[in-house]
Design a protein around this motif. Structure first.
Motif, PDB file in Angstrom:
ATOM      1  N   SER A 177       0.786  -1.231   0.000  1.00 55.36           N
ATOM      2  CA  SER A 177       0.000   0.000   0.000  1.00 55.36           C
ATOM      3  C   SER A 177       0.821   1.286   0.000  1.00 55.36           C
ATOM      4  N   ARG A 178       1.940   1.330   0.724  1.00 53.73           N
ATOM      5  CA  ARG A 178       2.702   2.569   0.842  1.00 53.73           C
ATOM      6  C   ARG A 178       3.840   2.681  -0.171  1.00 53.73           C
ATOM      7  N   ALA A 179       3.953   1.729  -1.079  1.00 52.79           N
ATOM      8  CA  ALA A 179       5.089   1.720  -2.004  1.00 52.79           C
ATOM      9  C   ALA A 179       4.872   2.622  -3.216  1.00 52.79           C
ATOM     10  N   LEU A 180       3.641   2.942  -3.535  1.00 50.71           N
ATOM     11  CA  LEU A 180       3.326   3.594  -4.809  1.00 50.71           C
ATOM     12  C   LEU A 180       3.950   4.985  -4.981  1.00 50.71           C
ATOM     13  N   PRO A 181       3.859   5.918  -4.016  1.00 51.26           N
ATOM     14  CA  PRO A 181       4.428   7.256  -4.260  1.00 51.26           C
ATOM     15  C   PRO A 181       5.906   7.236  -4.634  1.00 51.26           C
ATOM     16  N   ALA A 182       6.694   6.410  -3.936  1.00 53.48           N
ATOM     17  CA  ALA A 182       8.130   6.343  -4.245  1.00 53.48           C
ATOM     18  C   ALA A 182       8.376   5.773  -5.637  1.00 53.48           C
ATOM     19  N   MET A 183       7.549   4.821  -6.062  1.00 51.81           N
ATOM     20  CA  MET A 183       7.707   4.241  -7.392  1.00 51.81           C
ATOM     21  C   MET A 183       7.366   5.258  -8.479  1.00 51.81           C
ATOM     22  N   LEU A 184       6.369   6.101  -8.240  1.00 50.92           N
ATOM     23  CA  LEU A 184       6.022   7.148  -9.205  1.00 50.92           C
ATOM     24  C   LEU A 184       7.146   8.186  -9.300  1.00 50.92           C
ATOM     25  N   ASP A 185       7.716   8.540  -8.142  1.00 45.00           N
ATOM     26  CA  ASP A 185       8.834   9.495  -8.147  1.00 45.00           C
ATOM     27  C   ASP A 185      10.016   8.938  -8.933  1.00 45.00           C
ATOM     28  N   GLN A 186      10.287   7.648  -8.750  1.00 45.85           N
ATOM     29  CA  GLN A 186      11.409   7.040  -9.463  1.00 45.85           C
ATOM     30  C   GLN A 186      11.127   6.958 -10.966  1.00 45.85           C
ATOM     31  N   THR A 187       9.872   6.691 -11.329  1.00 45.60           N
ATOM     32  CA  THR A 187       9.511   6.648 -12.747  1.00 45.60           C
ATOM     33  C   THR A 187       9.792   7.987 -13.423  1.00 45.60           C
ATOM     34  N   LYS A 188       9.395   9.070 -12.746  1.00 48.13           N
ATOM     35  CA  LYS A 188       9.629  10.404 -13.325  1.00 48.13           C
ATOM     36  C   LYS A 188      11.120  10.711 -13.377  1.00 48.13           C
ATOM     37  N   ALA A 189      11.862  10.319 -12.341  1.00 48.46           N
ATOM     38  CA  ALA A 189      13.304  10.581 -12.331  1.00 48.46           C
ATOM     39  C   ALA A 189      14.020   9.802 -13.439  1.00 48.46           C
ATOM     40  N   ASN A 190      13.568   8.584 -13.684  1.00 48.99           N
ATOM     41  CA  ASN A 190      14.220   7.747 -14.700  1.00 48.99           C
ATOM     42  C   ASN A 190      13.846   8.146 -16.117  1.00 48.99           C
ATOM     43  N   CYS A 191      12.568   8.529 -16.299  1.00 45.80           N
ATOM     44  CA  CYS A 191      12.048   8.764 -17.656  1.00 45.80           C
ATOM     45  C   CYS A 191      11.813  10.233 -17.976  1.00 45.80           C
ATOM     46  N   GLY A 192      11.883  11.093 -16.976  1.00 47.88           N
ATOM     47  CA  GLY A 192      11.670  12.512 -17.212  1.00 47.88           C
ATOM     48  C   GLY A 192      10.218  12.935 -17.262  1.00 47.88           C
ATOM     49  N   ASN A 227       5.838  11.539 -16.163  1.00 46.98           N
ATOM     50  CA  ASN A 227       4.942  10.553 -15.572  1.00 46.98           C
ATOM     51  C   ASN A 227       4.112   9.886 -16.659  1.00 46.98           C
ATOM     52  N   ALA A 228       3.547   8.753 -16.331  1.00 46.04           N
ATOM     53  CA  ALA A 228       2.663   8.058 -17.272  1.00 46.04           C
ATOM     54  C   ALA A 228       1.299   8.739 -17.332  1.00 46.04           C
ATOM     55  N   ASP A 229       0.601   8.552 -18.430  1.00 46.76           N
ATOM     56  CA  ASP A 229      -0.743   9.112 -18.549  1.00 46.76           C
ATOM     57  C   ASP A 229      -1.721   8.414 -17.602  1.00 46.76           C
ATOM     58  N   GLU A 230      -1.572   7.084 -17.482  1.00 49.55           N
ATOM     59  CA  GLU A 230      -2.478   6.299 -16.649  1.00 49.55           C
ATOM     60  C   GLU A 230      -1.672   5.324 -15.788  1.00 49.55           C
ATOM     61  N   VAL A 231      -2.076   5.187 -14.526  1.00 51.39           N
ATOM     62  CA  VAL A 231      -1.394   4.301 -13.588  1.00 51.39           C
ATOM     63  C   VAL A 231      -2.381   3.232 -13.130  1.00 51.39           C
ATOM     64  N   LEU A 232      -2.007   1.977 -13.333  1.00 51.12           N
ATOM     65  CA  LEU A 232      -2.872   0.841 -12.989  1.00 51.12           C
ATOM     66  C   LEU A 232      -2.271   0.092 -11.809  1.00 51.12           C
ATOM     67  N   ALA A 233      -3.104  -0.234 -10.827  1.00 51.69           N
ATOM     68  CA  ALA A 233      -2.626  -0.961  -9.647  1.00 51.69           C
ATOM     69  C   ALA A 233      -3.760  -1.760  -9.050  1.00 51.69           C
ATOM     70  N   ASP A 234      -3.424  -2.869  -8.394  1.00 51.72           N
ATOM     71  CA  ASP A 234      -4.459  -3.718  -7.805  1.00 51.72           C
ATOM     72  C   ASP A 234      -4.892  -3.173  -6.449  1.00 51.72           C
ATOM     73  N   ALA A 235      -5.776  -3.922  -5.772  1.00 51.21           N
ATOM     74  CA  ALA A 235      -6.382  -3.433  -4.531  1.00 51.21           C
ATOM     75  C   ALA A 235      -5.375  -3.271  -3.402  1.00 51.21           C
ATOM     76  N   GLY A 236      -4.209  -3.910  -3.510  1.00 51.04           N
ATOM     77  CA  GLY A 236      -3.189  -3.758  -2.479  1.00 51.04           C
ATOM     78  C   GLY A 236      -2.659  -2.344  -2.370  1.00 51.04           C
ATOM     79  N   TYR A 237      -2.847  -1.529  -3.402  1.00 51.59           N
ATOM     80  CA  TYR A 237      -2.377  -0.145  -3.409  1.00 51.59           C
ATOM     81  C   TYR A 237      -3.491   0.853  -3.093  1.00 51.59           C
ATOM     82  N   GLN A 238      -4.677   0.368  -2.741  1.00 55.22           N
ATOM     83  CA  GLN A 238      -5.812   1.251  -2.511  1.00 55.22           C
ATOM     84  C   GLN A 238      -5.614   2.061  -1.235  1.00 55.22           C
TER      85      GLN A 238
END
Length: 380
Positions: A174-189, A191-202
């Motif tokens: 559940s708490r892992a998502l914000p850091a993963m989004l930050d890393q995605t932007k840092a790596n790729c410059g 963010n994605a248009d759409e982010v898909l995640a299962d109920a564990g991230y709700q």
């Protein structure tokens, strides 16, 4: 294994940089378009065993027992050295050394547990591995558990390039998502248009993090692709004053308390829904069977949840979320089917190992795409 351990220790910073370079190469080749990304986590068994671990309560008992044994052995050694028992005994120093080493291991594990819980008292059933203090106890089916790491990955839809990879310090996602989004932007410059995640991230924090990055969240609200029926946050309506809410028929909910994080706690009496014509559809009436208290998030979080649920219930939203399984789960399947195991210990080394594994996956995707492009060019 020893060679790879030395590689990880000596070149951890370079391996981290290599992961980012390979991600950007895939992006330049058009293999990562950041239209949709799917997030997921998977448990990998740590390089330790549950038999090399002990609970906090047992640690206290063991340390007391070992200290008593050490005191007796040292007294006996003093008598032997003094000649009271007719000569020196070479076994005693070995026995003392062995117990001191055992005591040091238990004390180190106990100190780490105390550090993990901070100012809170350590529960007696809290466990720690002697071999790897960073490994997390993770439940399995039944009453079994393993020591492992929660390895996270964000995968791009187009060619299944892993655009972010890291470890999470909790078995739950559940708490892992914000850091993963930050890393995605840092790596790729970007963010994605759409982010898909299962109920564990709700969670409200995750929905807020996705929207703050300019992405549209599709986070499951129920198990699998099931979307929960209309719930409390959708049925209530704001009152005239901030923090006030009304039920389906317009009755003001009795306030109990407000918390610093914007959550409002309400407590209703058993007769609150008495003689109401909407009992069969009312979420408050259904909750009264279990508890009189319930929480409502801040208004911005409540609206974000409603918007997410609305997207998931729409035909287009269902089709988008259905892509999650096809994007991220084959990636973890591909990695695990290779029989890869964690052979290092400690969070820092395991993180480098995981990013190295993800780098190898991305290189494999790039090589296959290059070969396919070359074959197409040759046939033309």
């Amino acid at each position: 294994a020893r060679t790879f351990q030395r590689l990880i220790v000596r070149h951890s910073s370079r391996l981290d940089a290599l992961f980012v370079q390979v991600v950007r190469l895939g992006q330049e080749m058009g293999l990562a378009k950041l239209g949709k990304i799917a997030l997921d986590g998977s448990r990998f068994k740590a390089n330790t065993s549950k038999h090399k671990a002990m609970s906090s309560g047992r640690m206290d008992q063991a340390m007391g027992h070992i200290r008593e044994e050490l005191a007796k052995l040292k007294e006996e050694l003093q008598r032997v050295n003094a000649g009271e028992d007719g000569g020196a005994d070479s076994v005693l120093p070995e026995e003392i050394s062995r117990r001191e080493q055992r005591l040091a291991k238990i004390m180190a594990a106990k100190a780490r547990l105390t550090k993990d819980y901070g100012e809170q008292s350590v529960p007696e059933n809290a466990q720690k591995s002697f071999a790897d203090h960073d490994a997390l106890p993770m439940a399995k089916k039944g009453d079994a558990f393993i020591y492992g790491y929660n390895c996270q990955a964000a995968v791009d839809e187009y060619s299944q390039i892993i655009v972010a990879a890291d470890l999470h310090d909790n078995p739950q996602d559940s708490r892992a998502l914000p850091a993963m989004l930050d890393q995605t932007k840092a790596n790729c410059g970007t963010n994605a248009d759409e982010v898909l995640a299962d109920a564990g991230y709700q969670s409200d924090i995750n929905l807020e993090a996705i929207e703050a990055g300019g992405s549209t969240p599709y986070v499951a609200a129920g198990r699998g692709e099931k979307v929960m029926e209309s719930g409390l946050i959708e049925q209530i309506t704001p009152g005239e004053s901030p923090g006030e809410y009304k039920c389906l028929v317009g009755k003001l909910l009795p306030l109990r308390s407000k918390q610093s994080d914007g959550i409002t706690v309400f407590e209703v009496a058993e007769n609150f829904c008495q003689d109401c014509l909407f009992q069969s559809d009312c979420a408050i009436f259904k909750r009264l069977k279990k508890s009189k208290k319930f929480q409502i998030p801040s208004e911005s979080h409540r609206l974000a949840r409603i918007a997410n649920l609305s997207r998931l219930r729409s035909p287009s939203g269902k089709a988008i979320y259905r892509r999650r399984k096809a994007i991220v789960e084959p990636v973890f399947g591909n990695i695990k089917n290779k029989g890869l195991k964690i052979f290092v210990r400690g969070r820092t080394k395991v993180r480098t190992w995981w990013r190295m594994v993800c780098t190898a996956h991305n290189i494999e995707k790039i090589v296959r795409a290059t070969a396919a492009g070359a074959a197409t060019y040759a046939s033309a």
